[in-house]
Design an enzyme around this catalytic site. Structure first.
Site, PDB file in Angstrom:
ATOM      1  N   ASP A   1       8.524  10.980 -16.228  1.00  0.00           N
ATOM      2  CA  ASP A   1       9.342  12.256 -15.317  1.00  0.00           C
ATOM      3  C   ASP A   1       8.950  12.905 -16.287  1.00  0.00           C
ATOM      4  OD1 ASP A   1       9.152  14.037 -13.709  1.00  0.00           O
ATOM      5  OD2 ASP A   1       9.930  12.044 -12.321  1.00  0.00           O
TER       6      ASP A   1
ATOM      7  N   ASP B   1       6.002  16.986 -13.204  1.00  0.00           N
ATOM      8  CA  ASP B   1       6.646  18.326 -12.243  1.00  0.00           C
ATOM      9  C   ASP B   1       6.733  19.304 -11.762  1.00  0.00           C
ATOM     10  OD1 ASP B   1       9.119  17.267 -10.116  1.00  0.00           O
ATOM     11  OD2 ASP B   1      10.064  18.925 -11.253  1.00  0.00           O
TER      12      ASP B   1
ATOM     13  N   GLU C   1       2.311  16.358 -10.338  1.00  0.00           N
ATOM     14  CA  GLU C   1       3.158  16.629  -8.889  1.00  0.00           C
ATOM     15  C   GLU C   1       2.240  17.562  -8.836  1.00  0.00           C
ATOM     16  OE1 GLU C   1       7.046  16.731  -6.416  1.00  0.00           O
ATOM     17  OE2 GLU C   1       6.672  17.817  -7.935  1.00  0.00           O
TER      18      GLU C   1
ATOM     19  N   HIS D   1      10.087   9.658  -3.614  1.00  0.00           N
ATOM     20  CA  HIS D   1      10.894  10.216  -3.481  1.00  0.00           C
ATOM     21  C   HIS D   1      12.064  11.981  -2.357  1.00  0.00           C
ATOM     22  CE1 HIS D   1      10.411  12.766  -6.984  1.00  0.00           C
ATOM     23  NE2 HIS D   1      11.078  13.115  -6.916  1.00  0.00           N
TER      24      HIS D   1
END
Ligand code: GLC
Length: 523
Positions: free
Chosen positions: A99, A201, A264, A325
C-alpha cells in the site's frame, strides 16, 4: 495469451496485516505471521498478495497515517522481516504489492513536524496551509471524510492545515515539486527492495483546487449519510492535474519492468476509466468497486458488467473487487448462499479479480460492541454504519480458542462460531474448496483467464455470460434467486457452486437450483 502480464493472468489477495497471523503473541498480526501462512495462499492459487500499510504509524487510522515511508512499524516487525517475507513469497512465485499512502502522512511524520515549526519552514509548503477566511474561521467549506471540517487550526503559526481524513492525517501538497520528488523516491525505495507494485490509497484525491473554492451542496444528501457527503467533491477530488501525478508514478514503476500500479478510486464508471490514463499511462488497474455497491440482482449486475466493459478504453485491462477492509464483507452483504454465487462471478469475469482475506472461507462481519470499537470512522460518527472494524476481524485459521490467529487477546474480537480454514480443509462442499476449484478452473482455462466476455444476458433471476478464446467457449450461469431453468447450448457442466451437482450434459432447458451458479464448457 502468452503475452499476458502476471497481474492480468493471476489473482490479487488482500491481506490486512493486523488481522492475518500473529507470530509474537501481542494479539496483532505481523510480517513473520504472514510469512508463516504463505502455504494457504499457494494452496488457494492466488498470484499476488497486497498488504495494507505496514510502515511506522501512530495507528490513528491503523496504518493509513504513515510517519516514516521507508520503514516497518515495530508492531509488524522489521525491514529484515519484510525482506524475509518478500524472499519467501518470491520463492513460491507469489508477487508482493504494498500500500502506498500519498494523499496524507501522519501528523507525527518529521516532514509535518518541520512544516508545523513555522511559516518559514523549508517544508511548510509540503502540506496545505491557509490563512483564516477574511472574516475569520476556516478557509472554505471543505469537509473531512471522517466528519467535521477538513481544516485544523494551528495556533502557533496562525494558519489552518488541510486534512481530508483525520486531523492526525495532514494532506501532502503534491503541487510542491520537492514533495513530489520525495514521494516518488519512496516508490523507488521499495521497488529497489524488490516489491512488485503498489496499491495507491485514495489516488483520485491527491490534488485539490488551487483556488480553494467552496464545494457545492450535494442535493442527494439525506440524514443518516456521512456528513462528508453533504457536499460534492467538485474541488477536492478527481481534478485533471491528478493524472499528471499518476503518470509520473507510472513512469517510475515502469522503469523497473514488470511491476504493477493499482489505484483506489471511488468514482462513477465513466470517470473511473479515465484513471487508465492517456495512452494507458495511468494506473494499470484502477480498482473497480462496482460489485461492492451493486444491488444483488441479475439485472443490476448485468448492467454493471455491460456498462463497465463498454466504458473501458482500448487496451485497458479490467478488474473486479468484491470486498476490502473498508466495506462490509460479501457474505454479510448477500448472505452465505449468494456469497458462493458471488465467488463464481468474481472468478469468471473478464479481468483481474481481487479477493479479500477471509472471504475465501465465507467470513462474515463480526459485530463489535461499542466499548471495543477501534475505527476512528465509527468513533467520529457513531451509529450510522461508518465503522469498518466488523470486516477487519482476525483470520480464522482453526477451531482452537485463539482460532490459530493468536495466543493472546486479539486486537478485535474473533466473534462467535463462524468458519475456519481447518474446519473446511477436507470439506469438498466448503467455501474454501469452492474457491480452490474456481481458481484452478480459471487459471487452467484460457477463455476464463484471458478470453473475451460475450452475451451478458438476464433470464429471470439468472445472470448469464459467455467467456471465449478461440474455439474454447465457457458459459457461466448465476442464479441470484429461486430454482428455475435456463435454455443453453449443448455443453457439459464443469463446476457448480452447490454440492452434489449431477454430472450434467446440457442442451436445451437446464435446471438451476436456488442460488446455484454453473460453469459449462460449450461443445
Ligand atoms: C483509504 C483506505 C482507508 C483509509 C483512507 C484514508 O480509503 O482504504 O482504510 O481510512 O484511505 O487513508
Amino acid at each position: 495469451m502468452e503475452s499476458l502480464a502476471w497481474w492480468q493472468r493471476g489473482i490479487v489477495y488482500q491481506v490486512y496485516p493486523r488481522s492475518f497471523q500473529d507470530s509474537n503473541g501481542d494479539g496483532v498480526g505481523d510480517l513473520r505471521g504472514i510469512a508463516a501462512r504463505l502455504d494457504h495462499l499457494s494452496a488457494l492459487g492466488v498470484q499476488a498478495l497486497w498488504l495494507s500499510p505496514i510502515q511506522p504509524s501512530p495507528m490513528a487510522d491503523f496504518g493509513y497515517d504513515v510517519s516514516d515511508y521507508r520503514g516497518i512499524d515495530p508492531l509488524f516487525g522489521t525491514l529484515d522481516d519484510f525482506d524475509h517475507l518478500l524472499q519467501h513469497a518470491h520463492a513460491r512465485g507469489l508477487k508482493l504489492i504494498l500500500d502506498f499512502v500519498p494523499n496524507h502522512s501522519s501528523d507525527r511524520h518529521p516532514w509535518f513536524l518541520d512544516s508545523c515549526s513555522g511559516r518559514h519552514s523549508a517544508k511548510r509548503d509540503w502540506y496545505i496551509w491557509r490563512d483564516p477566511a477574511p472574516g475569520g474561521g476556516v478557509p472554505n467549506n471543505w469537509l473531512s471524510h471522517f466528519g467535521g471540517s477538513a481544516w485544523e487550526w494551528d495556533e502557533a503559526s496562525g494558519q489552518y492545515y488541510l486534512h481530508s481524513f483525520l486531523k492526525e492525517q495532514p494532506d501532502l501538497n503534491w503541487r510542491n515539486p520537492e514533495l513530489r520528488s520525495a514521494m516518488l523516491d519512496v516508490l523507488r525505495f521499495w521497488l529497489d527492495r524488490g516489491v512488485d507494485g503498489f496499491r495507491v490509497d485514495v489516488i483520485w484525491l491527491m490534488i485539490k483546487d488551487d483556488r480553494f473554492r467552496d464545494n457545492p451542496e450535494n442535493p442527494g444528501w439525506r440524514p443518516g449519510m456521512s456528513s462528508h457527503d453533504r457536499l460534492l467533491d467538485l474541488y477536492t477530488g478527481d481534478l485533471p492535474e491528478v493524472h499528471d501525478i499518476i503518470a509520473e508514478m507510472r513512469r517510475v514503476v515502469d522503469g523497473y519492468g514488470d511491476r504493477l500500479l493499482i489505484g483506489e478510486i471511488y468514482l462513477p464508471v465513466e470517470k473511473l476509466v479515465t484513471y487508465y490514463g492517456r495512452d494507458g499511462g495511468g494506473a494499470h488497474l484502477p480498482f473497480n468497486f462496482q460489485l461492492i455497491r451493486a444491488p444483488w440482482t441479475a439485472s443490476e449486475v448485468a448492467r454493471i458488467i455491460r456498462d463497465y466493459e463498454a466504458a473501458l478504453p482500448a487496451g485497458a485491462w479490467p478488474n473486479w473487487v468484491l470486498g476490502n477492509h473498508d466495506q462490509p464483507r460479501i457474505a454479510s452483504r448477500v448472505g452465505a448462499a449468494q456469497a458462493r454465487v458471488a465467488a463464481m462471478l468474481l472468478l469468471t469475469l473478464r479481468g483481474t479479480p481481487t479477493l479479500y482475506y477471509g472471504d475465501e472461507i465465507g467470513m462474515t462481519d463480526v459485530p463489535i460492541p461499542p466499548e471495543l470499537v477501534q475505527d476512528p470512522a465509527e468513533k467520529n460518527q457513531p451509529g450510522i454504519g461508518m465503522g469498518r472494524d466488523p470486516q477487519r476481524t482476525p483470520m480464522r485459521w482453526d477451531e482452537t480458542p485463539g482460532r490459530g490467529f493468536s495466543q493472546a487477546k486479539p486486537w478485535l474480537p474473533m466473534g462467535q462460531g463462524g468458519p475456519s480454514v481447518a474446519a473446511q480443509h477436507n470439506d469438498p462442499s466448503g467455501m474454501l474448496a469452492l474457491h480452490q476449484s474456481l481458481i484452478a478452473l480459471r487459471q487452467g482455462n484460457a477463455a476464463l483467464f484471458g478470453g473475451a466476455i460475450e452475451a451478458v444476458e438476464v433470464h429471470g433471476d439468472v445472470l448469464a455470460f459467455r467467456r471465449t478464446s478461440g474455439a474454447e467457449r465457457v458459459q457461466v450461469l448465476l442464479n441470484m434467486g429461486e430454482a428455475q431453468s435456463v435454455s443453453v447450448a449443448a455443453g457439459r457442466v464443469l463446476l457448480s457452486t452447490l454440492p452434489d451437482a449431477p454430472d450434467r450434459v446440457a442442451a436445451g432447458p437446464l435446471p438451476l437450483r436456488a442460488a446455484e451458479g454453473l460453469i459449462l464448457r460449450l461443445d
